[in-house]
Scaffold this active site. Structure first.
Site, mmCIF file in Angstrom:
data_model
loop_
_atom_site.group_PDB
_atom_site.id
_atom_site.type_symbol
_atom_site.label_atom_id
_atom_site.label_comp_id
_atom_site.label_asym_id
_atom_site.label_seq_id
_atom_site.Cartn_x
_atom_site.Cartn_y
_atom_site.Cartn_z
ATOM 1 C CB THR A 197 66.676 16.651 -5.615
ATOM 2 O OG1 THR A 197 65.299 16.473 -5.299
ATOM 3 C CG2 THR A 197 67.045 15.681 -6.730
ATOM 4 C CD GLU A 341 64.946 16.674 -10.156
ATOM 5 O OE1 GLU A 341 64.412 17.659 -9.614
ATOM 6 O OE2 GLU A 341 64.847 15.521 -9.713
ATOM 7 C CE LYS A 451 59.194 19.954 -1.614
ATOM 8 N NZ LYS A 451 59.190 20.683 -2.866
ATOM 9 C CD1 TRP A 456 62.739 16.873 -1.597
ATOM 10 C CD2 TRP A 456 60.686 16.016 -1.480
ATOM 11 N NE1 TRP A 456 62.056 17.262 -2.720
ATOM 12 C CE2 TRP A 456 60.790 16.752 -2.682
ATOM 13 C CE3 TRP A 456 59.470 15.380 -1.193
ATOM 14 C CZ2 TRP A 456 59.741 16.879 -3.582
ATOM 15 C CZ3 TRP A 456 58.422 15.508 -2.094
ATOM 16 C CH2 TRP A 456 58.565 16.250 -3.265
HETATM 17 P P1 AMP Z 1 62.182 20.118 -5.108
HETATM 18 O O1 AMP Z 1 63.014 19.460 -6.135
HETATM 19 O O2 AMP Z 1 62.596 19.832 -3.727
HETATM 20 O O3 AMP Z 1 62.046 21.582 -5.402
HETATM 21 O O4 AMP Z 1 60.730 19.519 -5.225
HETATM 22 C C1 AMP Z 1 60.023 19.509 -6.433
HETATM 23 C C2 AMP Z 1 58.673 18.909 -6.212
HETATM 24 O O5 AMP Z 1 57.947 19.675 -5.253
HETATM 25 C C3 AMP Z 1 57.798 18.876 -7.425
HETATM 26 O O6 AMP Z 1 58.093 17.780 -8.263
HETATM 27 C C4 AMP Z 1 56.415 18.791 -6.795
HETATM 28 O O7 AMP Z 1 56.123 17.470 -6.397
HETATM 29 C C5 AMP Z 1 56.561 19.647 -5.554
HETATM 30 N N1 AMP Z 1 56.109 21.021 -5.836
HETATM 31 C C6 AMP Z 1 56.853 22.087 -6.172
HETATM 32 N N2 AMP Z 1 56.086 23.177 -6.352
HETATM 33 C C7 AMP Z 1 54.801 22.787 -6.113
HETATM 34 C C8 AMP Z 1 53.535 23.434 -6.152
HETATM 35 N N3 AMP Z 1 53.412 24.719 -6.439
HETATM 36 N N4 AMP Z 1 52.453 22.692 -5.877
HETATM 37 C C9 AMP Z 1 52.548 21.376 -5.556
HETATM 38 N N5 AMP Z 1 53.713 20.712 -5.511
HETATM 39 C C10 AMP Z 1 54.828 21.406 -5.787
#
Ligand code: AMP
Length: 568
Positions: A197, A341, A451, A456
């Site tokens: 990540t 995570e 994002k 990212w």
């Molecule tokens: P990742 O580890 O790349 O899956 O990103 C996780 C992060 O994406 C989370 O900590 C949030 O900041 C964002 N995220 C994931 N799902 C959502 C959602 N439904 N609404 C808003 N942000 C989200």
């Protein structure tokens, strides 16, 4: 039926040594069940050549062949085997074959900058990488003269030789191997998967998934308050299989005995619509950008969504208008939140039974929040004073979570682990409120990352790259809301004395183009006199956002080829 009897015959070869208390919580029984109870259920893939179709019985055979081929190649328990692939049946074959021989599947995100790819291949000590033909040039560019790739072997997905890498064709790799395998009994704490990540700064951070984490995640997602999948479902993960195991859907769908549909390389809205119609998809999932594309496409095209029961939307917030749009098309949009995570599902915005009877706007209000923690997880929300906030929908703090499928550390990164974990809790960096019913709503993000289309972009990394330009005094990069990509980067730059602004703009873009993929490039470079600072002298991104950022800076400015899901 021929397939069924073949699959059942294989039971004879499936011998576990006796263990007190039975076997541990591992992935193998999910495939065993699907292959034996649903041998004729299909697994369908869109490929560059057309549609590929076979059954769980075939899948079981090919998975055993792959396991044998990995043995022959010298892969042993504990080794890491990587993929650099889109969503298709061969990628899915690695999902069970690699972990169930006791090796670890590392799914690499092919959209990362080359430097990050080099870092993670080295950090994970990958032995072998399975790569798609369309992604081979990208991997070859990252591997060229890179010491990190020394000793790594390549297998190319399909039946042709590699053009840029010395790679064995996948079909020759598994050809002639036995369709049975003497699967070992594994410990549930054996690492099964791995995903990286992106952090605020520096290199991506590795998260390892043990068998137990993936097993418990699968069982929790199968519950009605998760993202359940049944044997009459047709499940199409549009979310890439390099993003936390496509949110675990290949495992959940197999455990439930559902039909799988994989949309292949860079599916566009027409491909997605075609697969829904032709294969009778009932459940699909992806980031909001994907569904905005489908909604847009359906303005000019008739698409039959009648088989579709549910679209799972996560990765970024699902817009309320999207939830209403799908309702109007008789499809339930289920909003989910999670993280790399967390294997990744954390919360799902199901309606509690008492709210399900409330008026439509109240329902929408709850469905557009990030939702209720799924069974098996605990959470708390901690404010700046270290206190838990009240569940009143107003007070906010950082969301902390823990549970069987939440990691407790980053792979070989003690300093990052120290920062993001405390007493067994993962500090998510998401700032949330919790309402009286327990629904979480994300209101901000502590991490300084952007994002875009579910991927990212490190604003700090871009800032440092821009500030390396001789004619730049200061620079800050912020995420500006964007209708299609949710966020896009805009650079706010204080030019050095006497700088030619036009030439500087071009110079910065040329520099960034050398090191970053197109979709990382700022949509706009805005000149300002000074970067606002906090009391401690840090760039105040919040002030920049409040003062300067404006959707018009990014509107319509992202060229399609810069899209994160782009195939190049
Ligand atoms: P990742 O580890 O790349 O899956 O990103 C996780 C992060 O994406 C989370 O900590 C949030 O900041 C964002 N995220 C994931 N799902 C959502 C959602 N439904 N609404 C808003 N942000 C989200």
């Amino acid at each position: 039926m021929a397939c069924s009897s073949v699959a059942r015959m294989k039971l004879r070869f499936f011998v576990y040594p006796s263990m007190p208390g039975g076997t541990d919580q591992t992935l193998r029984p999910f495939l065993w069940r699907a292959a034996n109870l649903y041998p004729d259920t299909e697994i369908v893939s869109r490929t560059h050549q057309g549609i590929d179709r076979y059954t769980y019985a075939d899948y079981d055979d090919r998975t055993a062949q792959l396991a044998n081929a990995l043995d022959e190649h010298g892969i042993v328990e504990g080794d890491r085997v990587a993929t650099f692939c889109w969503n298709h049946h061969r990628h899915f074959e690695t999902y069970f074959a690699v972990p169930t021989i006791g090796a670890q599947l590392h799914t690499i995100n092919p959209l990362l900058p080359d430097e990050h790819i080099q870092y993670i291949v080295d950090n994970a000590e990958d032995q072998l990488i399975f790569v798609d033909p369309s992604l081979e040039p990208k991997l070859a560019s990252a591997a060229a003269d890179a010491p990190e790739f020394e000793g790594v072997d390549f297998v190319i997905m399909g039946d042709a030789e590699g053009e840029h890498l010395d790679a064995t064709p996948y079909e020759s790799f598994i050809d002639g191997q036995p369709t049975d395998y003497d699967w070992p009994v594994l410990d549930e704490d054996q690492p099964a998967g791995m995903c990286y990540t992106s952090g605020t700064t520096g290199n991506p951070k590795g998260v390892e998934y043990t068998h137990k984490m993936l097993w418990s995640h699968t069982m929790a997602t199968l519950t009605p308050q998760g993202i359940p999948m049944d044997d009459d479902d047709v499940v199409m993960p549009v979310v890439p299989m390099f993003h936390v195991n496509a949110w675990g859907m290949p495992f959940t769908a197999t455990a439930g005995g559902a039909k799988h549909v994989y949309p292949g390389p860079s599916p566009d809205p027409a491909d997605i619509a075609g697969l829904i119609e032709d294969e009778g998809v009932t459940i699909t999932a992806g980031v909001p950008t994907v569904w905005l594309g489908l909604m847009d496409y359906m303005e000019d095209h008739d698409v039959d969504l009648s088989t579709l029961d549910r679209v799972i939307v996560g990765g970024s917030a699902a817009p309320e208008a999207m939830i209403r749009w799908f309702d109007d098309h008789d499809v339930e949009l289920l909003h989910a939140w999670g993280m790399t995570e967390m294997s990744p599902i954390g919360s799902v915005a199901h309606l509690k039974h008492d709210i399900a009877g409330a008026d439509y706007d109240t329902q929408i209000d709850h469905r557009s929040k990030q939702g209720l923690m799924v069974p098996g997880l605990e959470f708390r929300v901690i404010d700046d004073d270290g206190e838990e906030v009240a569940w009143n929908g107003e007070d906010f703090g950082e969301l902390w979570v823990r549970g069987p499928w939440v990691t407790t550390e980053y792979f070989m990164r003690p300093e990052a682990t120290e920062e993001d974990f405390e007493d067994g809790w993962l500090k998510t960096g998401d700032v949330v409120t919790v309402d009286e019913e327990g629904y979480i709503k994300i209101v901000d993000r502590e991490k300084d990352v952007i994002k875009s289309g579910g991927e990212w972009i490190s604003s700090v990394e871009l800032e440092n790259a821009i500030m390396a330009h001789d004619d730049v005094a200061e620079a800050a990069v912020v995420g500006v809301p964007h209708e299609k990509w949710q966020e896009r980067p805009v650079a706010f730059v204080v030019p050095g004395e006497g700088a030619d602004e036009d030439a500087l703009r071009e110079g910065i873009m040329d520099m960034l183009r050398e090191d970053y993929p197109k979709w990382w490039l700022p949509d706009s470079i805005e000149y300002i006199d000074e970067i606002p600072k906090t009391a401690t002298g840090k760039f105040s991104k919040k002030d920049i956002r409040d003062e300067y950022s404006d959707q018009s800076l990014v509107e319509g400015s992202v060229p399609e080829e810069a899209a994160p899901e782009s195939d190049d």
